[in-house]
Write a protein that holds these residues in place. Structure first.
Motif, PDB file in Angstrom:
ATOM      1  N   ASN A  10      96.687  15.867  81.036  1.00 43.63           N
ATOM      2  CA  ASN A  10      95.413  15.238  80.644  1.00 43.63           C
ATOM      3  C   ASN A  10      95.286  15.072  79.130  1.00 43.63           C
ATOM      4  OD1 ASN A  10      94.743  15.182  83.310  1.00 43.63           O
ATOM      5  ND2 ASN A  10      93.111  16.703  83.185  1.00 43.63           N
ATOM      6  N   TRP A  11      96.409  14.734  78.480  1.00 46.44           N
ATOM      7  CA  TRP A  11      96.385  14.559  77.020  1.00 46.44           C
ATOM      8  C   TRP A  11      95.371  13.503  76.601  1.00 46.44           C
ATOM      9  CZ3 TRP A  11      96.251  16.801  72.969  1.00 46.44           C
ATOM     10  CH2 TRP A  11      97.298  17.292  72.193  1.00 46.44           C
ATOM     11  N   GLY A  12      95.220  12.477  77.411  1.00 49.19           N
ATOM     12  CA  GLY A  12      94.397  11.341  76.995  1.00 49.19           C
ATOM     13  C   GLY A  12      92.912  11.606  76.975  1.00 49.19           C
ATOM     14  N   THR A  13      92.469  12.750  77.470  1.00 42.93           N
ATOM     15  CA  THR A  13      91.039  13.051  77.524  1.00 42.93           C
ATOM     16  C   THR A  13      90.729  14.250  76.646  1.00 42.93           C
ATOM     17  OG1 THR A  13      91.027  12.287  79.829  1.00 42.93           O
ATOM     18  CG2 THR A  13      89.090  13.497  79.051  1.00 42.93           C
ATOM     19  N   PRO A  14      90.222  14.030  75.427  1.00 41.31           N
ATOM     20  CA  PRO A  14      89.903  15.142  74.536  1.00 41.31           C
ATOM     21  C   PRO A  14      88.962  16.135  75.200  1.00 41.31           C
ATOM     22  CG  PRO A  14      89.808  13.069  73.359  1.00 41.31           C
ATOM     23  CD  PRO A  14      89.956  12.723  74.815  1.00 41.31           C
ATOM     24  N   GLY A  15      89.292  17.416  75.076  1.00 38.28           N
ATOM     25  CA  GLY A  15      88.452  18.462  75.630  1.00 38.28           C
ATOM     26  C   GLY A  15      88.798  18.852  77.044  1.00 38.28           C
ATOM     27  N   SER A  16      89.658  18.073  77.732  1.00 36.18           N
ATOM     28  CA  SER A  16      89.972  18.401  79.123  1.00 36.18           C
ATOM     29  C   SER A  16      91.467  18.647  79.343  1.00 36.18           C
ATOM     30  CB  SER A  16      89.501  17.281  80.053  1.00 36.18           C
ATOM     31  OG  SER A  16      90.242  16.090  79.822  1.00 36.18           O
ATOM     32  N   ALA A  17      92.267  18.551  78.293  1.00 33.48           N
ATOM     33  CA  ALA A  17      93.702  18.796  78.438  1.00 33.48           C
ATOM     34  C   ALA A  17      93.951  20.275  78.741  1.00 33.48           C
ATOM     35  CB  ALA A  17      94.437  18.393  77.161  1.00 33.48           C
ATOM     36  N   TYR A  18      95.052  20.561  79.430  1.00 31.79           N
ATOM     37  CA  TYR A  18      95.402  21.942  79.733  1.00 31.79           C
ATOM     38  C   TYR A  18      96.918  22.087  79.733  1.00 31.79           C
ATOM     39  CZ  TYR A  18      96.261  20.230  84.486  1.00 31.79           C
ATOM     40  OH  TYR A  18      96.730  19.539  85.569  1.00 31.79           O
ATOM     41  N   LEU A  19      97.378  23.327  79.647  1.00 36.99           N
ATOM     42  CA  LEU A  19      98.799  23.633  79.645  1.00 36.99           C
ATOM     43  C   LEU A  19      99.222  24.222  80.981  1.00 36.99           C
ATOM     44  CD1 LEU A  19      99.324  25.431  76.210  1.00 36.99           C
ATOM     45  CD2 LEU A  19      99.480  23.002  76.717  1.00 36.99           C
ATOM     46  N   TYR A  20     100.437  23.897  81.403  1.00 39.36           N
ATOM     47  CA  TYR A  20     101.054  24.642  82.500  1.00 39.36           C
ATOM     48  C   TYR A  20     102.536  24.794  82.193  1.00 39.36           C
ATOM     49  CZ  TYR A  20     102.585  20.105  84.414  1.00 39.36           C
ATOM     50  OH  TYR A  20     103.147  18.871  84.585  1.00 39.36           O
ATOM     51  N   SER A  21     103.118  25.879  82.646  1.00 38.99           N
ATOM     52  CA  SER A  21     104.489  26.203  82.265  1.00 38.99           C
ATOM     53  C   SER A  21     105.485  25.374  83.063  1.00 38.99           C
ATOM     54  CB  SER A  21     104.774  27.694  82.470  1.00 38.99           C
ATOM     55  OG  SER A  21     104.629  28.045  83.825  1.00 38.99           O
ATOM     56  N   VAL A  22     106.543  24.906  82.392  1.00 42.87           N
ATOM     57  CA  VAL A  22     107.603  24.164  83.066  1.00 42.87           C
ATOM     58  C   VAL A  22     108.942  24.879  82.940  1.00 42.87           C
ATOM     59  CG1 VAL A  22     106.531  21.896  82.861  1.00 42.87           C
ATOM     60  CG2 VAL A  22     107.951  22.742  80.991  1.00 42.87           C
ATOM     61  N   PHE A  23     109.030  25.853  82.027  1.00 40.13           N
ATOM     62  CA  PHE A  23     110.285  26.599  81.870  1.00 40.13           C
ATOM     63  C   PHE A  23     110.000  27.976  81.297  1.00 40.13           C
ATOM     64  CE2 PHE A  23     113.983  27.679  79.063  1.00 40.13           C
ATOM     65  CZ  PHE A  23     114.865  28.000  80.086  1.00 40.13           C
ATOM     66  N   ARG A  24     110.707  28.953  81.829  1.00 38.88           N
ATOM     67  CA  ARG A  24     110.619  30.333  81.362  1.00 38.88           C
ATOM     68  C   ARG A  24     112.040  30.826  81.161  1.00 38.88           C
ATOM     69  NH1 ARG A  24     110.491  35.359  84.804  1.00 38.88           N
ATOM     70  NH2 ARG A  24     109.403  36.992  83.637  1.00 38.88           N
ATOM     71  N   HIS A  25     112.392  31.218  79.952  1.00 35.19           N
ATOM     72  CA  HIS A  25     113.757  31.662  79.658  1.00 35.19           C
ATOM     73  C   HIS A  25     114.092  32.898  80.485  1.00 35.19           C
ATOM     74  CE1 HIS A  25     117.400  32.502  77.387  1.00 35.19           C
ATOM     75  NE2 HIS A  25     117.218  31.380  76.719  1.00 35.19           N
ATOM     76  N   SER A  26     115.342  33.016  80.879  1.00 36.54           N
ATOM     77  CA  SER A  26     115.757  34.132  81.734  1.00 36.54           C
ATOM     78  C   SER A  26     115.705  35.478  81.022  1.00 36.54           C
ATOM     79  CB  SER A  26     117.182  33.891  82.250  1.00 36.54           C
ATOM     80  OG  SER A  26     118.103  33.796  81.176  1.00 36.54           O
TER      81      SER A  26
END
Length: 317
Positions: free
Chosen positions: A174-190
């Protein structure tokens, strides 16, 4: 002279244009990356534009976005003690990955913090900790929990990726909407001790550098990641940069820099070249930048130039 000054500033450092002396500040955000943080898209935080020189703290501007961590709320979430499974009949759990830490609220009997033993599946999460049996029906919220500081962010494909001072790579939704973007993980190092240092995009790959804490990782799509198997310092990178189509990397805070013999640093490709010592051994390079057909290395002792013929020249002091 002006070109050197501009590129040094663009790299996140300050320089006195009259004396050509380096002025050093922190090269990252000073605030914690907690419930949300102000982060700039296509305008990475740097000393020259987003940091208060006097107080060394982020300056808010219209370019900045508020970003929170992934949160999911539904009445279709249930809990099973025997299998440690959190299930969702609405299939909304895919963005919680193996190794993530989650916080559950709103549940009748399972509120708390849990570690994801198996994730990335739309219909369920398997937790490391035991759960209490609980049927669906209550409005329950699952939130990704993570603490750290923003180290780097970069655009790759149609998305933006973020690293903190730990072993996760996050994607921004949701980069395009200021104030509503969020993060989620796509990679975790071993490796649990890995600390990512920089992100870089080159020739269709995104790279996550980990300094000397562990091997770097790369991905062609931002979803499936591969850790380098080159061995030794060939598998390590504190920072990467591209010059004339060739991928270059600096390793750790030592005095060496390695260059690739090909345009990609992926497993199975051509080997990295042998290491070169850069500048005075008493001062460790902390940054690379390109200047025309040369690489410039920044250290507390000044600037060193590596030209296309392999010659190293001190630009300053």
């Amino acid at each position: 002279r002006e070109d050197v000054i501009n590129r040094v500033r663009a790299a996140g450092y300050e320089i006195n244009p009259e004396t050509m002396e380096m002025i050093f500040y922190k090269d990252d955000w000073s605030g914690p990356f907690g419930a949300y943080e102000e982060v700039a898209r296509n305008n990475r935080p740097s000393i020259s534009d987003n940091i208060d020189h006097k107080n060394k703290t982020p300056i808010l501007s219209p370019k900045l976005y508020s970003i929170s961590y992934k949160s999911y709320t539904a009445t279709t979430i249930s809990f099973t003690n025997a299998t440690s499974i959190i299930a969702d009949s609405a299939n909304g759990l895919a963005e919680f990955k193996t190794g993530d830490t989650i916080v559950i609220t709103g549940s009748t009997s399972n509120n708390g913090t849990f570690n994801v033993a198996t994730g990335g599946v739309a219909g369920q999460i398997v937790t490391t900790e035991a759960l209490n049996d609980e049927a669906a029906g209550t409005s329950t919220t699952i939130t990704l929990s993570h603490t750290g500081q923003v180290v780097d962010l970069i655009d790759f494909g149609s998305a933006t990726y973020v690293i903190t001072n730990r072993r996760w790579v996050f994607k921004i939704a949701n980069w395009g909407t200021p104030g509503s973007a969020y993060l989620y993980s796509v990679f975790r190092h071993s490796n649990t001790n890995t600390v990512f240092t920089r992100l870089f995009v080159h020739n269709g790959y995104i790279y996550a550098c980990a300094g000397t804490s562990d091997v770097y990782a790369y991905s062609a799509n931002g979803t499936t990641w591969t850790e380098s198997n080159r061995g030794g310092t060939d598998a390590q990178a504190s920072e990467m940069i591209s010059l004339r189509g060739i991928l270059h990397k600096r390793v750790g805070s030592n005095h060496y820099q390695l260059t690739a013999a090909t345009s990609t640093g992926i497993n199975g490709g051509e080997t990295w070249s042998s290491a070169d010592q850069i500048g005075d051994t008493s001062y460790a390079p902390t940054k690379m930048l390109t200047l025309h057909d040369s690489l410039v290395f920044v250290s507390s002792n000044g600037l060193d130039n590596l030209d296309g013929e392999g010659n190293i020249t001190a630009l300053m002091p």
